[in-house]
Design a protein around this motif. Structure first.
Motif, PDB file in Angstrom:
ATOM      1  N   THR A   1       2.002  10.764  16.336  1.00 62.19           N
ATOM      2  CA  THR A   1       2.754   9.650  16.919  1.00 62.19           C
ATOM      3  C   THR A   1       2.373   9.420  18.375  1.00 62.19           C
ATOM      4  O   THR A   1       2.202   8.272  18.815  1.00 62.19           O
ATOM      5  N   MET A   2       2.218  10.503  19.133  1.00 62.42           N
ATOM      6  CA  MET A   2       1.848  10.363  20.542  1.00 62.42           C
ATOM      7  C   MET A   2       0.488   9.698  20.693  1.00 62.42           C
ATOM      8  O   MET A   2       0.280   8.859  21.569  1.00 62.42           O
ATOM      9  N   LEU A   3      -0.469  10.059  19.828  1.00 62.34           N
ATOM     10  CA  LEU A   3      -1.788   9.436  19.883  1.00 62.34           C
ATOM     11  C   LEU A   3      -1.694   7.957  19.525  1.00 62.34           C
ATOM     12  O   LEU A   3      -2.373   7.115  20.123  1.00 62.34           O
ATOM     13  N   ALA A   4      -0.832   7.637  18.559  1.00 58.78           N
ATOM     14  CA  ALA A   4      -0.719   6.251  18.099  1.00 58.78           C
ATOM     15  C   ALA A   4      -0.055   5.350  19.140  1.00 58.78           C
ATOM     16  O   ALA A   4      -0.457   4.191  19.325  1.00 58.78           O
ATOM     17  N   VAL A   5       0.964   5.865  19.833  1.00 59.39           N
ATOM     18  CA  VAL A   5       1.727   5.007  20.754  1.00 59.39           C
ATOM     19  C   VAL A   5       1.113   4.939  22.147  1.00 59.39           C
ATOM     20  O   VAL A   5       1.445   4.032  22.920  1.00 59.39           O
ATOM     21  N   ALA A   6       0.218   5.865  22.490  1.00 62.96           N
ATOM     22  CA  ALA A   6      -0.353   5.884  23.839  1.00 62.96           C
ATOM     23  C   ALA A   6      -1.027   4.562  24.214  1.00 62.96           C
ATOM     24  O   ALA A   6      -0.786   4.027  25.306  1.00 62.96           O
ATOM     25  N   PRO A   7      -1.893   3.972  23.345  1.00 63.51           N
ATOM     26  CA  PRO A   7      -2.512   2.695  23.743  1.00 63.51           C
ATOM     27  C   PRO A   7      -1.493   1.581  23.933  1.00 63.51           C
ATOM     28  O   PRO A   7      -1.632   0.755  24.844  1.00 63.51           O
ATOM     29  N   ALA A   8      -0.474   1.538  23.069  1.00 62.22           N
ATOM     30  CA  ALA A   8       0.529   0.478  23.183  1.00 62.22           C
ATOM     31  C   ALA A   8       1.312   0.591  24.493  1.00 62.22           C
ATOM     32  O   ALA A   8       1.653  -0.419  25.115  1.00 62.22           O
ATOM     33  N   LEU A   9       1.581   1.813  24.917  1.00 62.25           N
ATOM     34  CA  LEU A   9       2.310   2.040  26.161  1.00 62.25           C
ATOM     35  C   LEU A   9       1.409   1.974  27.389  1.00 62.25           C
ATOM     36  O   LEU A   9       1.901   2.015  28.519  1.00 62.25           O
ATOM     37  N   ARG A  10       0.083   1.910  27.144  1.00 59.06           N
ATOM     38  CA  ARG A  10      -0.911   1.906  28.238  1.00 59.06           C
ATOM     39  C   ARG A  10      -0.754   3.137  29.127  1.00 59.06           C
ATOM     40  O   ARG A  10      -0.845   3.069  30.353  1.00 59.06           O
ATOM     41  N   ILE A  11      -0.482   4.260  28.481  1.00 54.84           N
ATOM     42  CA  ILE A  11      -0.336   5.532  29.180  1.00 54.84           C
ATOM     43  C   ILE A  11      -1.387   6.492  28.632  1.00 54.84           C
ATOM     44  O   ILE A  11      -1.496   6.649  27.409  1.00 54.84           O
ATOM     45  N   PRO A  12      -2.195   7.135  29.474  1.00 55.27           N
ATOM     46  CA  PRO A  12      -3.163   8.117  28.966  1.00 55.27           C
ATOM     47  C   PRO A  12      -2.464   9.199  28.154  1.00 55.27           C
ATOM     48  O   PRO A  12      -1.394   9.697  28.554  1.00 55.27           O
ATOM     49  N   TYR A  13      -3.064   9.573  27.036  1.00 54.83           N
ATOM     50  CA  TYR A  13      -2.365  10.494  26.134  1.00 54.83           C
ATOM     51  C   TYR A  13      -2.051  11.866  26.744  1.00 54.83           C
ATOM     52  O   TYR A  13      -1.068  12.498  26.335  1.00 54.83           O
TER      53      TYR A  13
END
Length: 524
Positions: free
Chosen positions: A20-32
Motif C-alpha cells: 500500500t505504501m508503494l502504491a500511494v507514494a506517487p499519488a501523495l507525491r511523497i518519496p517512499y
C-alpha cells in the motif's frame, strides 16, 4: 507445518502495508522512504505485535551488500570526478566531524553511554541517504550540480561511515582502542576493500562478457554485492568499500556487458529489490521498537524524547556548520557550492535512511567478553529518531525550502539530452548511407528512415535554439499523441484476442511488451 493464526494475520498485514505504501507514494507525491519511516513507526506502536528476535549478522550480511552495490552501480563516475572536491569534503570530512561531534555530545549529555558506544552512534548516523532528497530536487528543478553533490556524497560517505562504524564496534567488542593502530587499520582496511572490489569487478566483467542469458546475467548482478562483500569481510578489509568499488566498476563497464533486454529487465528488478530491502529494514525496526522501548523502561519518556532531539539537532547543526565553513573556504575548494542558496539546500538535504538503519540493526548483541553490547537499545532508538527527524521532518519541508531559496533548473541535463539524441541520430544517418547500396535495403525504406532521422535531428536542435518558436516541437507532440492513441487501440485489440482465447497468454505478453517498449520511446 502451519502458521499460528496471529502470526499469519500479522505477516499478511505487513505485506499489505508495504504494498500500500508503494502504491500511494506517487499519488501523495511523497518519496517512499518517508512513508516507510512512518510505516515502521506505526508498526512499532500497534498493540499486540509479536516480539521479534533479530539476528544482527543477518542484517549486515543480508541487506547491506545489495544496497551498497546498487547505489554504486547506478552512480555516474563522470559526476563523481567533476564534483570530487565538494563530495570529498562532505563524504569524508563531514562524516568524521559528525561521528566525533555526535560522540562528544552523546557522551556528555546521555547517561551511561560510554565513549565507545557514543562513537558507534556517531558513525551510524553520519552517512546520508539521497533517495528522498534527489527525487524531490529533480521534481522541483534544482540545479543538477547540487543534485550531483548530494548523490555522490551519499555513495562515498556510506563507505567512510561504515568503515568508522566497524572500527568503533570492534573497539567496543574488544574493550581496547589505540588511535595509532586504528589509523593504520583504517588505511589498510580501505585500500584492501578497494582492491577486493576491483578484482571481483574484473572477474564478474569477464564472466558476463561471455554470457547471453538475461536471467543468468541479472541473477549475477543481484549476487555481485555479496561476492565482493563476503570475501572482503573474511579477509579483514572493508567489505563496504569492496561492494561499492565493484558496483562503480561494473556500472562503468555495463554498456559492453549487457543487451537492451538485460538493461530493461535489470533496471526493473533492481528498483523492486531496492524498495523491498528498504521496506524490510523499516518493518524490522518497527518489530524491534517495542522490544527496544521495553528495554529502556527505566528511562523516562521525556528523557528519551530529549535525547532524540539532542542527537538529531546535533546531526543537523553540524552539517550546516560544515557546509557553510566549506562555502567560505578558498574558492578552489568551494567552487561547486558557489552561493549561500546552494549551501542551504545541501545542508537541509542531509537525510538519513536505510544504511544507518541497517548498521544499527546489525549491532552485535554481546561483546567478546559475553556482556551485553553497551547501549545497543538506546543506539537503535536514537538512530530511528534521527531518521525520523531528518527523513520525515526535513524531507517533507524540503519542497518549501527549495521554493523559498528560488532554486531553478539550470537546463544542463536537458541540453545534454538533446545533444546526445542529435549525435545518435546523425550516427544512424551516416550508417544508413553506408548500407543503402546493400541488396536488402530498399530505397523506399531508406527514404522513410532518412525522413524520420532528419526530423529527429531538427526537433532536438530546436531545443538548443533560444529563438525557436516551438513549431517543430508542437508537430512532434501531435505525432506522438496520435501514435499513443494508435498504440492504445493495438493494446485493446490484443487484450480482446486474449480474452476470447484466440491467442495464448505468452503471445499476449510478448506482443504487449513490444508495444510497451515502443510507447516508452514517446516522451509526452
Amino acid at each position: 507445518m502451519h502458521l499460528d493464526v496471529q502470526d499469519g494475520i500479522v505477516a499478511l498485514g505487513l505485506i499489505l502495508a508495504v504494498a500500500t505504501m508503494l502504491a500511494v507514494a506517487p499519488a501523495l507525491r511523497i518519496p517512499y522512504p518517508i512513508l516507510l519511516v512512518l510505516g515502521g513507526l506505526a508498526i512499532g506502536i500497534v498493540p499486540g505485535m509479536p516480539e521479534f528476535e533479530l539476528n544482527p549478522e543477518l542484517v549486515f550480511f543480508g541487506v547491506l551488500p545489495p544496497l551498497l552495490y546498487s547505489t554504486a552501480f547506478f552512480t555516474s563516475l563522470r559526476e563523481l570526478r567533476t564534483a570530487a572536491r565538494p563530495i570529498g569534503l562532505l563524504a569524508v570530512g563531514l562524516v568524521v566531524v559528525t561521528t566525533a561531534g555526535v560522540a562528544v555530545v552523546a557522551h556528555a549529555f546521555i547517561d551511561d553511554l560510554s565513549w565507545g558506544s557514543a562513537f558507534v552512534l556517531g558513525a551510524i548516523v553520519s552517512p546520508t541517504d539521497p533517495l528522498a532528497a534527489t527525487s524531490i530536487a529533480r521534481r522541483l528543478g534544482v540545479p543538477r550540480k547540487l543534485v550531483t553533490i548530494v548523490e555522490g556524497e551519499s555513495l562515498v560517505n556510506d563507505g567512510t561511515g561504515l568503515v568508522l562504524y566497524r572500527v568503533a564496534v570492534g573497539a567496543v567488542l574488544t574493550g581496547s582502542f589505540s588511535a595509532y593502530y586504528t589509523g593504520g587499520l583504517f588505511v589498510v582496511s580501505a585500500a584492501g576493500g578497494i582492491a577486493v572490489g576491483l578484482v571481483v569487478g574484473w572477474i564478474i566483467r569477464s564472466i558476463r562478457r561471455r554470457l547471453d542469458n538475461p536471467p543468468a546475467e541479472i541473477t549475477i548482478s543481484l549476487l555481485t554485492g555479496y561476492v565482493a562483500f563476503i570475501p572482503a569481510d573474511l579477509m579483514g578489509v572493508s567489505a563496504v568499500l569492496a561492494a561499492v568499488t565493484a558496483g562503480i566498476f561494473l556500472g562503468w563497464h555495463t554498456p559492453e556487458l549487457t543487451t537492451a533486454q538485460v538493461r530493461l529487465q535489470g533496471v526493473a528488478v533492481w528498483e523492486i529489490v531496492q524498495y523491498l530491502l528498504n521496506a524490510l529494514l523499516f518493518v524490522l525496526v518497527g518489530l524491534q521498537l517495542p522490544v527496544v522501548i521495553d528495554a529502556l523502561g527505566d528511562v523516562s519518556a521525556a528523557r528519551l524524547v530529549g535525547y532524540a532531539a539532542l542527537v538529531s539537532l546535533t546531526v543537523i547543526a553540524l552539517r550546516f556548520v560544515w557546509v557553510f565553513a566549506v562555502l567560505h573556504a578558498p574558492k578552489w575548494i568551494a567552487r561547486r557550492m558557489s552561493n549561500w542558496r546552494g549551501a542551504v539546500f545541501l545542508s537541509w538535504a542531509g537525510m538519513r535512511g536505510a544504511v544507518s538503519l541497517a548498521a544499527a540493526l546489525a549491532l552485535p548483541l554481546e561483546t567478546d567478553a559475553g556482556a551485553p553490547f553497551p547501549g545497543r537499545d538506546l543506539i537503535l532508538f536514537l538512530t530511528f529518531s534521527v531518521i525520523l527527524a531528518t527523513l520525515v521532518g526535513q524531507g517533507l519541508t524540503l519542497p518549501f525550502v527549495i521554493r523559498m531559496l528560488g532554486l531553478e533548473d539550470d537546463g544542463i541535463e536537458e541540453r545534454e539530452d538533446a545533444k546526445a539524441r542529435i549525435h545518435a541520430a546523425e550516427a544512424a544517418l551516416a550508417r544508413l548511407e553506408e548500407l543503402v547500396d546493400e541488396d536488402w535495403v530498399r530505397e523506399d525504406t531508406a527514404e522513410r528512415m532518412r525522413g524520420a532521422y532528419r526530423f529527429r535531428t531538427t526537433r532536438f536542435r530546436a531545443r538548443l535554439d533560444d529563438g525557436d518558436d516551438g513549431a517543430v516541437e508542437s508537430r512532434s507532440q501531435d505525432y506522438q499523441r496520435l501514435r499513443r492513441e494508435l498504440l492504445d487501440a493495438e493494446r485493446q485489440a490484443l487484450t480482446e484476442l486474449r480474452y476470447s482465447g484466440a491467442i495464448s497468454n505468452d503471445v499476449w505478453l510478448r506482443v504487449g511488451r513490444d508495444l510497451d517498449l515502443e510507447d516508452t520511446r514517446l516522451d509526452i
